[in-house]
Design an enzyme around this catalytic site. Structure first.
Site, PDB file in Angstrom:
ATOM      1  N   HIS A 154       0.813  -1.224   0.000  1.00 15.54           N
ATOM      2  CA  HIS A 154       0.000   0.000   0.000  1.00 15.54           C
ATOM      3  C   HIS A 154       0.845   1.273   0.000  1.00 15.54           C
ATOM      4  CE1 HIS A 154      -3.420  -2.513   0.838  1.00 15.54           C
ATOM      5  NE2 HIS A 154      -2.999  -2.845   2.035  1.00 15.54           N
ATOM      6  N   HIS A 159      -7.876   4.327   4.256  1.00 19.94           N
ATOM      7  CA  HIS A 159      -7.172   3.180   3.683  1.00 19.94           C
ATOM      8  C   HIS A 159      -5.665   3.450   3.735  1.00 19.94           C
ATOM      9  CE1 HIS A 159      -5.689   0.354   0.619  1.00 19.94           C
ATOM     10  NE2 HIS A 159      -6.811  -0.317   0.798  1.00 19.94           N
ATOM     11  N   GLU A 169      -3.229   2.942   1.722  1.00 20.05           N
ATOM     12  CA  GLU A 169      -2.665   3.584   0.522  1.00 20.05           C
ATOM     13  C   GLU A 169      -2.990   5.066   0.494  1.00 20.05           C
ATOM     14  OE1 GLU A 169      -3.251   3.807  -4.273  1.00 20.05           O
ATOM     15  OE2 GLU A 169      -3.594   1.848  -3.357  1.00 20.05           O
ATOM     16  N   ASN A 190     -12.772  -4.856  -0.209  1.00 24.48           N
ATOM     17  CA  ASN A 190     -12.767  -5.239  -1.613  1.00 24.48           C
ATOM     18  C   ASN A 190     -13.545  -6.536  -1.811  1.00 24.48           C
ATOM     19  OD1 ASN A 190     -10.959  -7.186  -3.653  1.00 24.48           O
ATOM     20  ND2 ASN A 190     -11.474  -5.196  -4.517  1.00 24.48           N
ATOM     21  N   SER A 242      -7.471  -9.738  -2.520  1.00 29.00           N
ATOM     22  CA  SER A 242      -6.629 -10.121  -1.385  1.00 29.00           C
ATOM     23  C   SER A 242      -6.670 -11.622  -1.108  1.00 29.00           C
ATOM     24  CB  SER A 242      -7.070  -9.356  -0.136  1.00 29.00           C
ATOM     25  OG  SER A 242      -8.454  -9.535   0.099  1.00 29.00           O
TER      26      SER A 242
END
Length: 284
Positions: free
Chosen positions: A74, A126, A128, A226, A268
């Site tokens: 990330h 998040h 990232e 996700n 993931s």
């Protein structure tokens, strides 16, 4: 019953690379510190824990002066690098190349046009996004939906970026709305292409393939946002889509009158887990 493993499923390059580096390090060392979870998948993480991986946070840095710490795909904000340096911590940086390139682009943009409005489409908390906002010198505005567009100052030149893992269609929609508003205000607008194609196009591919099967087993960690999103995408085109995190959650009754079964998962979810579940179902 014919079982198909979704060829589009599995880790993106960045996550796969980070896990490979972690496993190689753990082959030669008993332990490895990691700054946050490498991936939101309980099965994959348990394998790494069993090999000696230990999760820490930035708040723990002072406890591990002089140690080696792995970062995630990330990416991390500049201040994390500074904290590591201040505590003589050696970072094994596994930031995804696509994320790293985006970080640099955001940094260069803010340095060249400091009076502009940097807007990043993504999930504010998040990992990232935290890194991307950090590379904007913490000036960027995070937007996750149309409602957040009101945060933007349309008196300034606008540069739009996206978290690499966001949905491509939604990014284009957000960009079009901002562009129209910028035009109304006579403001210059620049849209940057910053999505990871493998991840951003995943929903489109899944929608195409899931409808072609009698049933779908969707494999994901329970905490993966996700995974929840892609599961809903599959469910929207195939009512017989079943969410599981491991083979022990499978119900044999799901396969009544099923001739063709698809096994897929989140970005993931490791391929080995999909294959393990496929083998388990085949053994019935």
């Amino acid at each position: 019953m014919k079982i198909t493993i979704d060829s589009y499923a599995g880790f993106c390059f960045g996550v796969e690379n980070a896990i490979d580096i972690a496993e190689k390090h753990l082959t030669d060392n008993k332990t490895l510190l990691c700054l946050g979870e490498l991936v939101h998948n309980e099965e994959q993480m348990q394998q790494l824990y069993d090999k000696g991986l230990k999760i820490i946070s930035e708040n723990d840095f002072e406890k591990y002066k002089g140690h080696t710490v792995l970062t995630r795909a990330h990416g991390i904000p500049p201040e994390t690098y500074d904290k590591a340096k201040a505590n003589s911590i050696h970072l094994i940086d596994t930031t995804c190349p696509i994320v790293s390139k985006l970080q640099k682009k955001i940094l260069n943009t803010i340095k060249q046009d400091s009076d502009s409005e940097i807007v990043i489409f993504g999930k504010e908390n998040h990992p990232e996004m935290i890194g991307l906002i950090g590379f904007s010198e913490n000036k960027a505005i995070a937007i996750e939906s149309e409602r957040d567009i009101e945060k933007i100052d349309f008196k300034k030149r606008i540069y739009l970026f996206s978290q690499t893992t966001m949905d491509g269609a939604m990014y284009n929609k957000i960009a079009d709305i901002i562009k129209d508003k910028a035009t109304e205000h006579g403001t210059e607008f620049v849209k940057n292409e910053s999505l990871c194609n493998k991840v951003s196009n995943r929903a489109i591919k899944l929608k195409e393939i899931a409808s072609q099967y009698d049933a779908v087993i969707f494999v994901s960690g329970k905490n993966s946002s996700n995974g929840k999103y892609l599961y809903s995408v599959s469910k929207s085109v195939n009512e017989k889509t079943y969410f599981v995190s491991n083979k022990f959650e499978i119900d044999n009754s799901w396969f009544t009158d099923v001739q063709n079964l698809l096994i897929t998962g989140a970005n993931s979810t490791p391929i080995w887990l999909l294959e393990d579940i496929g083998n388990y179902i085949s053994s019935y």
